[in-house]
Structures are given as structure tokens and as C-alpha cells.
Design a protein around this motif. Structure first.
Motif, mmCIF file in Angstrom:
data_model
loop_
_atom_site.group_PDB
_atom_site.id
_atom_site.type_symbol
_atom_site.label_atom_id
_atom_site.label_comp_id
_atom_site.label_asym_id
_atom_site.label_seq_id
_atom_site.Cartn_x
_atom_site.Cartn_y
_atom_site.Cartn_z
ATOM 1 N N THR A 81 0.841 -1.199 0.000
ATOM 2 C CA THR A 81 0.000 0.000 0.000
ATOM 3 C C THR A 81 0.875 1.248 0.000
ATOM 4 N N GLY A 82 0.687 2.092 -1.002
ATOM 5 C CA GLY A 82 1.486 3.304 -1.106
ATOM 6 C C GLY A 82 2.819 3.105 -1.783
ATOM 7 N N GLN A 83 3.140 1.873 -2.167
ATOM 8 C CA GLN A 83 4.414 1.568 -2.837
ATOM 9 C C GLN A 83 4.111 0.615 -3.994
ATOM 10 N N ALA A 84 3.678 1.192 -5.133
ATOM 11 C CA ALA A 84 3.164 0.379 -6.236
ATOM 12 C C ALA A 84 4.249 -0.231 -7.103
ATOM 13 N N LEU A 85 5.502 0.143 -6.885
ATOM 14 C CA LEU A 85 6.606 -0.389 -7.687
ATOM 15 C C LEU A 85 7.760 -0.761 -6.774
ATOM 16 N N ASN A 86 8.353 -1.909 -7.027
ATOM 17 C CA ASN A 86 9.527 -2.365 -6.277
ATOM 18 C C ASN A 86 10.618 -2.753 -7.272
ATOM 19 N N ILE A 87 11.852 -2.379 -6.970
ATOM 20 C CA ILE A 87 13.002 -2.782 -7.781
ATOM 21 C C ILE A 87 13.942 -3.588 -6.898
ATOM 22 N N THR A 88 14.170 -4.831 -7.272
ATOM 23 C CA THR A 88 15.093 -5.693 -6.530
ATOM 24 C C THR A 88 16.118 -6.265 -7.507
#
Length: 471
Positions: free
Chosen positions: A422-429
Motif C-alpha cells: 500500500t502506497g508503494q506500487a513499484l519495487n526494484i530488486t
């Protein structure tokens, strides 16, 4: 017997909902040895599925009861209580069987919740790639393993020897990962010490930690207000990524030669992690600018930092989650890629220096302070009107440094997949695998439906940074 679960691990269970699955994943792609094919790999897995043995870490089920006062704990099931065909599943790609079809399948699988009545993991054996390779997608709940311990599970299930055969399936390997660290009280005391002396020393240390938290908090907040590297940020702007999300996922990945990143880091007096952050910063800047959505203030990334001690055997084998965090200014307000890298490098160095001045307990406390707003949003399942604590999570997980094989099949590519919240629609790993480094992008499908532009920008940013460094 129900073993206690660390509060940081149980948070991922408490914050989970249909819109917020809390599992991490990995997509591994294998190349057959000479004289073999993907069909041979499937046959070996088929035999393993009849074996009946399941490693202890894959028999742990999350449970809570009245006797645990409603707190989550781990219950280890017997081998015969595990329905292995529920956990290990077969999938086939439609024609033409390329990466487009593979990522579409993984996107769908990554958006489904794990069954809490069972151990919290799944493995999907995927055939149908037209280039003759074989894919394995694994997902495991973040309460059971963080990125570092999940990578350890992968390494332990494979071998550096391409000629080794008769290897166990990944779910059968007796991993050394432990879900609950050995309690301090259970360890033998040094010779000549007594229990009262040990308790007195522990009490003094605890009092010192509590007393030290006040000035540490003041210094951390002061750094945050001044925009310095810190575990807390108060300057992150609103972006189109910082919105409520849905449960569907979209994933994409791209790999780059690790030596190329290393050479750039060397010529830029930076770390590999700095280069990853700079590539990501330029990518986000271009993506938002193209959509007339680039804020004037720089984006802030939350960067997890591993707190596992490599010289401590107990720490190396403990499962769960042991990370601190830093907030990094991505300098997306600057047009020049080299200038952005300078800001990122300085911010990360400042943040690392601030963490080194803290005790491990203080690092964890300040990290909890920095992520507390996101934790509250996870628990209530809603994005509040306030400024986001950060704009994106960017992680770099160290992977195997040498080629790995399973019964002669070489691990060619390892793409990491993580958790939008929620509030973080994109993640880069990111993770490295032998001579490659992979950027794994995971998004809320509704908010960021097309990740291909981001992948293209990553390559462009790397080229621009190389030009700026004179390469």
C-alpha cells in the motif's frame, strides 16, 4: 510445538491482504547440459516428487492460538502431513514460449496468496520455453525468509560441480536455515562466569541501549530534516507510485553483465549498489517525466541493508528478517546522470557512517522508526493523505559468485521478485548470479501496467553513466 515468531516476521502476516500479498519470489532459468533436454529435468523432478521427504524449513506452518495469546508462531509438520503436489506444481507455456509468455505466467502466479493452512511456499516447474531451457518459479512468504536467507536456500540446493548427479530436489535438501535463533540464555556461559554475573551484564547493556536511543533518535531526525543520509526521511514527495494498490501483479526483468557494472563503479569511485541506485534513479526520472508526473523534489528510496554478521555462525544460519535500512536521495531533480550518481554516493556514505555509529539494537530501532508509517498503512490496508515515508524500495541481494548447477543443469538467470505494498506500487530488486546482475521489477498491475519502458530506460541510463565516466 509452537515456536515463537519474531515481531518483524509476524508483521508480514498481520499486514497481508488480498491486495497486499506478502511473499517474495525468484525466477530461475536453467540450461540443460550437452546431451540432455528440458524433458530430462522434468523427469528428475517427477522422481523427486515421489520421494516423500521434505526439508524442515519447508514444513513450517504459521499458526496462532489461544495458548500463544494470539501471537503468530511456527509449527513444524511431519513429512506425511505435507501435500507436496500442492506446493510443487507443473506449468507449461503457450506458444511461442518466449519471455513474454513466461513473464505473463509469473505475473499471474505472483499475485495469488499463499495458503496459510499450509507451509508458506510454492514451487512451479515450467516447461515450454522454445530455446530448450527450463524455468522454476519459487515464492516464499516474507515471514519465513528475507532475501538473504532465501538466497541461501538456493545456494544450498545446488552445486558448483557441473558433473554432480543424483542431487536432491530443492525442497528435500536439509538446509541449515533456522526460523528462530538460539536464545542467548540457552548458550553456555564463558568459563568462570556465573548466571547472576551474566544477568547483571545483560541488564547493564539493556540500560545502556535504552539510554542511547534518545540521542540516537535526535541525531537521526536531525539528519532527516537536513536531507542527509539517514534511516528516516521527511522529504519524499508524492508520486504516481505512492497510491493504494490492487492485488494483481506485473513483473519484468532485465540482466546486465556484472563486470560492466563493476568497471563503472571502479571508474566512478562508487559501489555496485550506488550504480544500481543511479540507474534506477534515472529510469524513474524519465518514466515520470514522460507522463508529466515528475515532482520538483527528489524521490527518496528505501534501501535495505543486511545486518547479518558474516563471521557469526548463528547469524549466518538464522532465518527470518535481519535488515536495517537507509533512505537515499535519488536526485531525480537533476538532469545530469553523473551529478545524480554523486548525490547518491554521498548520501549512502553518510547513511552508512551514521549506522556504523550505532549499536545493532539502535540500528533496528531507527530502521523501525523510518518504516513505521508504511507499517501502519500495511496494517490498516489504506494509504493515508500524509507525505509518503519514501517513494520506492530498491534492494540489492548478493547472489552466487560462481556458476551453479542442479544435476548438470546450469543456472543461467536468476530474476528476483518482491512485494509492492500500500502506497508503494513499484519495487526494484536486484541480484547477481555468476557473471550477471538482474533487475527484477514488480508492480501493481493497475498502477504500473507496462514495465517495458522502465526496462528500456535502465539500459539507457547505464550507457549515459558509462559515457559520463569516460568509458
Amino acid at each position: 510445538m509452537l515456536l515463537p515468531m519474531a515481531p518483524t516476521d509476524s508483521l508480514f502476516l498481520l499486514g497481508e491482504s488480498r491486495e497486499n500479498p506478502m511473499h517474495v519470489g525468484g525466477l530461475a532459468i536453467f540450461t540443460p547440459p550437452d546431451g540432455a533436454s528440458a524433458t530430462d529435468m522434468r523427469a528428475m523432478f517427477d522422481i523427486a516428487l515421489t520421494g516423500g521427504k521434505v526439508a524442515e524449513v519447508f514444513r513450517k506452518r504459521a499458526r496462532r492460538s489461544l495458548t500463544s495469546l494470539g501471537q503468530w508462531g511456527w509449527e513444524t509438520l511431519a513429512d506425511n502431513e505435507i501435500d507436496i503436489e500442492h506446493h510443487v506444481r507443473r506449468d507449461a507455456l503457450p506458444t511461442p514460449g518466449g519471455m513474454t509468455e513466461l513473464t505473463a505466467l509469473i505475473s499471474r502466479l505472483h499475485g495469488t496468496l499463499l495458503d496459510r493452512s499450509r507451509p508458506l511456499w510454492e514451487m512451479h516447474l515450467i516447461e515450454g520455453l522454445t530455446d530448450g531451457r527450463y524455468a522454476v518459479y519459487t515464492k516464499i512468504h516474507h515471514a519465513l525468509a528475507d532475501g538473504a536467507s532465501a538466497m541461501k536456500l538456493l545456494r544450498e540446493s545446488m552445486s558448483e560441480d557441473p558433473h554432480r548427479r543424483n542431487m536432491s530436489a530443492p525442497w528435500q535438501v536439509p538446509h541449515s536455515l533456522r526460523s528462530v535463533p538460539t536464545p542467548v540464555a540457552a548458550k553456555s556461559s564463558p568459563q568462570g562466569s556465573s548466571l547472576p554475573a551474566t544477568l547483571w551484564g545483560a541488564s547493564r547493556a539493556a540500560v545502556g541501549e535504552v539510554a542511547g536511543l534518545i540521542p540516537t533518535t535526535v541525531r537521526t531526525m536531525d539528519r532527516a530534516v537536513r536531507g542527509k543520509g539517514s534511516a528516516v526521511s521527511v522529504t519524499a514527495p508524492h508520486t504516481l507510485f505512492n497510491v493504494p494498490i490492487g492485488g494483481s501483479r506485473h513483473i519484468a526483468a532485465r540482466s546486465f553483465p556484472l563486470e560492466r557494472i563493476r568497471l563503472l563503479a571502479k571508474h566512478s569511485d562508487a559501489t555496485i549498489n550506488d550504480i544500481i541506485l543511479a540507474m534506477s534513479a534515472g529510469t524513474l526520472r524519465h518514466y515520470l517525466h514522460e507522463r508529466d508526473a515528475l515532482p520538483s523534489a527528489p524521490l527518496v528510496a528505501m534501501v535495505p541493508v543486511s545486518l547479518r554478521a558474516t563471521d557469526n555462525a548463528d547469524d549466518r544460519t538464522a532465518g527470518g528478517n535481519r535488515v536495517g535500512l537507509l533512505m537515499c536521495n535519488l536526485a531525480t531533480h537533476l538532469d545530469n546522470p553523473t551529478d545524480r550518481l554523486d548525490v547518491i554516493r554521498n548520501c549512502m556514505n553518510e547513511g552508512k557512517d551514521s549506522l556504523r555509529a550505532m549499536s545493532p539494537a539502535q540500528v533496528l530501532a531507527m530502521s523501525a522508526l523510518g518504516i513505521a508509517p508504511l507499517g501502519m498503512e500495511m496494517l490498516v490496508g489504506q494509504r493515508g493523505p500524509q507525505r509518503p515515508p519514501f517513494n520506492i524500495i530498491i534492494s540489492n541481494i548478493a547472489g552466487p559468485r560462481t556458476p551453479l548447477y542442479w544435476n548438470g543443469f546450469r543456472l543461467d538467470t536468476l530474476h528476483p521478485l518482491s512485494i509492492p505494498t500500500t502506497g508503494q506500487a513499484l519495487n526494484i530488486t536486484c541480484t547477481s548470479s555468476d557473471d550477471q546482475i538482474s533487475f527484477g521489477l514488480t508492480s501493481c498491475r493497475r498502477t504500473v501496467p507496462d514495465l517495458n519502458p522502465l526496462l528500456d530506460h535502465l539500459g539507457t541510463e547505464l550507457e549515459l553513466l558509462e559515457t559520463g565516466a569516460g568509458l
